[in-house]
Design an enzyme around this catalytic site. Structure first.
Site, PDB file in Angstrom:
ATOM      1  N   ARG A   1      -0.245   7.479  -9.071  1.00 21.56           N
ATOM      2  CA  ARG A   1      -0.003   6.169  -9.669  1.00 21.56           C
ATOM      3  C   ARG A   1      -1.263   5.614 -10.337  1.00 21.56           C
ATOM      4  NH1 ARG A   1       0.940   2.077  -6.828  1.00 21.56           N
ATOM      5  NH2 ARG A   1       2.465   1.059  -8.141  1.00 21.56           N
TER       6      ARG A   1
ATOM      7  N   ARG B   1      -7.764   8.011 -17.854  1.00 16.25           N
ATOM      8  CA  ARG B   1      -7.672   8.018 -19.315  1.00 16.25           C
ATOM      9  C   ARG B   1      -8.962   8.527 -19.937  1.00 16.25           C
ATOM     10  NH1 ARG B   1      -6.086   2.262 -19.012  1.00 16.25           N
ATOM     11  NH2 ARG B   1      -3.895   2.273 -18.377  1.00 16.25           N
TER      12      ARG B   1
ATOM     13  N   ARG C   1       2.048   0.166   6.190  1.00 11.87           N
ATOM     14  CA  ARG C   1       0.722  -0.445   6.279  1.00 11.87           C
ATOM     15  C   ARG C   1       0.889  -1.930   6.032  1.00 11.87           C
ATOM     16  NH1 ARG C   1      -3.553   1.067   8.819  1.00 11.87           N
ATOM     17  NH2 ARG C   1      -5.124   0.569   7.235  1.00 11.87           N
TER      18      ARG C   1
ATOM     19  N   ARG D   1     -10.569  -5.398  -1.356  1.00  4.06           N
ATOM     20  CA  ARG D   1     -10.857  -6.084  -2.617  1.00  4.06           C
ATOM     21  C   ARG D   1     -11.028  -7.582  -2.391  1.00  4.06           C
ATOM     22  NH1 ARG D   1      -5.106  -5.299  -5.916  1.00  4.06           N
ATOM     23  NH2 ARG D   1      -3.704  -5.944  -4.247  1.00  4.06           N
TER      24      ARG D   1
ATOM     25  N   GLU E   1      -8.954  -9.053   1.055  1.00  6.62           N
ATOM     26  CA  GLU E   1      -7.744  -8.358   1.481  1.00  6.62           C
ATOM     27  C   GLU E   1      -8.119  -7.244   2.455  1.00  6.62           C
ATOM     28  OE1 GLU E   1      -4.648  -5.768  -1.024  1.00  6.62           O
ATOM     29  OE2 GLU E   1      -4.764  -7.858  -1.699  1.00  6.62           O
TER      30      GLU E   1
ATOM     31  N   TYR F   1       8.400   1.862  -2.388  1.00  7.93           N
ATOM     32  CA  TYR F   1       7.480   0.986  -3.096  1.00  7.93           C
ATOM     33  C   TYR F   1       8.037   0.693  -4.481  1.00  7.93           C
ATOM     34  CZ  TYR F   1       3.385  -1.128  -5.117  1.00  7.93           C
ATOM     35  OH  TYR F   1       2.542  -2.023  -5.719  1.00  7.93           O
TER      36      TYR F   1
ATOM     37  N   ASP G   1       7.401  -1.682  -8.052  1.00 10.35           N
ATOM     38  CA  ASP G   1       6.758  -2.701  -8.861  1.00 10.35           C
ATOM     39  C   ASP G   1       7.806  -3.762  -9.183  1.00 10.35           C
ATOM     40  OD1 ASP G   1       4.157  -1.707  -9.017  1.00 10.35           O
ATOM     41  OD2 ASP G   1       4.666  -0.352 -10.662  1.00 10.35           O
TER      42      ASP G   1
END
Length: 370
Positions: A173, A177, A250, A281, A301, A349, A351
């Site tokens: 995921r 690039r 989790r 983060r 977090e 999961y 989005d």
């Protein structure tokens, strides 16, 4: 005897709210209930010091599907925010997602050819033909240097497991690039709702009955009697009273702080990739909406192991849990009056754009078969 509602929706996350909206629009009476004290599920934001604080972690809307983009924009206008986080490793900052900026920061390379050659050289002795786990997948994508500094520690504290024991698809995921592009998502349509995600929730649930602070399982028979059908968006194993065992997740813990300064870190998110830094983060919420006020709010977090008293965030899709989910799915398929949908009910999961698409498909399938 006709019941008061056509559909009882258990859980006010995106799946439940989109489903309720679609059915209500087509003349079906819906009741949405939630055990929390607010609507919106994990996209809920809390306004503090004029800043929309993403209470359950940051949510950045992105999609390539114009129909999904048009759907959400009928309720709230979106800004042009682009997610371009940084990674902090021992005080050094690196661009994310992994792109030519990152490769230049690590190796001083300037062309895609140089970057690819560097990665190839770093993994030539590892003999990775078909990656068997997350570590091998990551090494084959970005080489040893980036893996060791930016992936290994972050991933192992995020999942609480050795990277060699995690499935390879998790890392797929992550964008890699060979262009100088710090935009995390390539999707054509991206942004944050102007004024916060609560506006999207309010639009979806306009003219729909809702009840908060109610636990479906504490009064299941009563709630089932209210409606002809039930749309269940909670944990699938909880629906069946965990009789086959617990699915694993989790969880996360958040520590937020209001600071008497205009700008703390200059960006919406910085990932802390060292294993011994306990949080993954720091989010600075005002940057999602280009806030200009004199104060700022940051959130650290912390990943943690899940138990049934904690919020489930990320399903652990290893072989054991996938096998257990399939057994629960078989039970769910036998429930004629219950519709299962969403992240927890499908142990998947999603989005945001994906869960909206799933709810639209489910509601459209039902409407087309009326």
């Amino acid at each position: 005897m006709k019941k008061k509602y056509d559909y009882l929706i258990v859980g006010s996350g995106l799946f439940g709210n989109v489903f309720a909206h679609q059915m209500n629009k087509n003349g079906f009476k819906c009741l949405v209930i939630d055990k929390r004290n607010h609507l919106g599920g994990n996209i809920y934001s809390e306004k503090t010091e004029g800043i929309n604080v993403h209470k359950y972690g940051p949510h950045i809307f992105h999609t390539n599907d114009k129909s999904i983009w048009d759907f959400v924009n009928q309720f709230v206008e979106f800004n042009h925010f682009r997610y371009s986080p940084l990674a902090n490793y021992k005080g050094e900052l690196y661009n994310l997602p992994f792109n030519m900026h990152t490769f230049h920061q690590f190796w001083n390379v300037k062309t895609p050819q140089e970057a690819k050659a560097k990665i190839k050289d770093q993994i030539k002795d590892l003999n990775i033909i078909k990656p068997k786990n997350l570590e091998e997948q990551a090494l084959s994508l970005v080489g040893k240097d980036i893996y060791e500094k930016l992936i290994k520690g972050y991933t192992e504290k995020q999942w609480g497991r050795d990277a060699k024991g995690l499935p390879s698809f998790i890392i797929k995921r992550l964008p890699v690039r060979y262009t100088y592009d710090n935009n995390y998502f390539n999707d054509k349509y991206q942004g944050i709702p102007i004024g916060g995600y609560n506006k999207l929730t309010e639009g979806l649930l306009e003219n729909i009955d809702t009840q908060l602070n109610v636990d479906y399982f504490q009064n299941k028979e009563h709630f089932n009697e209210l409606a002809s059908k039930v749309v269940y968006t909670g944990k699938i194993d909880e629906f069946f009273n965990y009789k086959l065992g617990y699915l694993n997740y989790r969880s996360l813990r958040f520590e937020s702080e209001t600071l008497e300064q205009e700008n703390y870190q200059g960006i919406a998110a910085i990932n802390y990739t060292e294993r011994n830094v306990p949080y993954t983060r720091i989010i600075e919420h005002k940057h999602f909406e280009y806030g200009q006020g004199p104060k700022t709010i940051i959130t650290k977090e912390f990943p943690q192991e899940w138990d049934k008293n904690k919020e489930p965030y990320y399903p652990i899709n290893d072989d054991k849990n996938i096998s257990l989910y399939k057994k629960y799915k078989d039970l769910a398929d036998q429930e004629e009056q219950i519709i299962f949908g969403g992240r927890l009910a499908e142990y998947k999961y999603y989005d945001m754009h994906q869960v909206i698409a799933s709810a639209l498909k489910k509601s459209n399938d039902i409407l087309n078969n009326q």
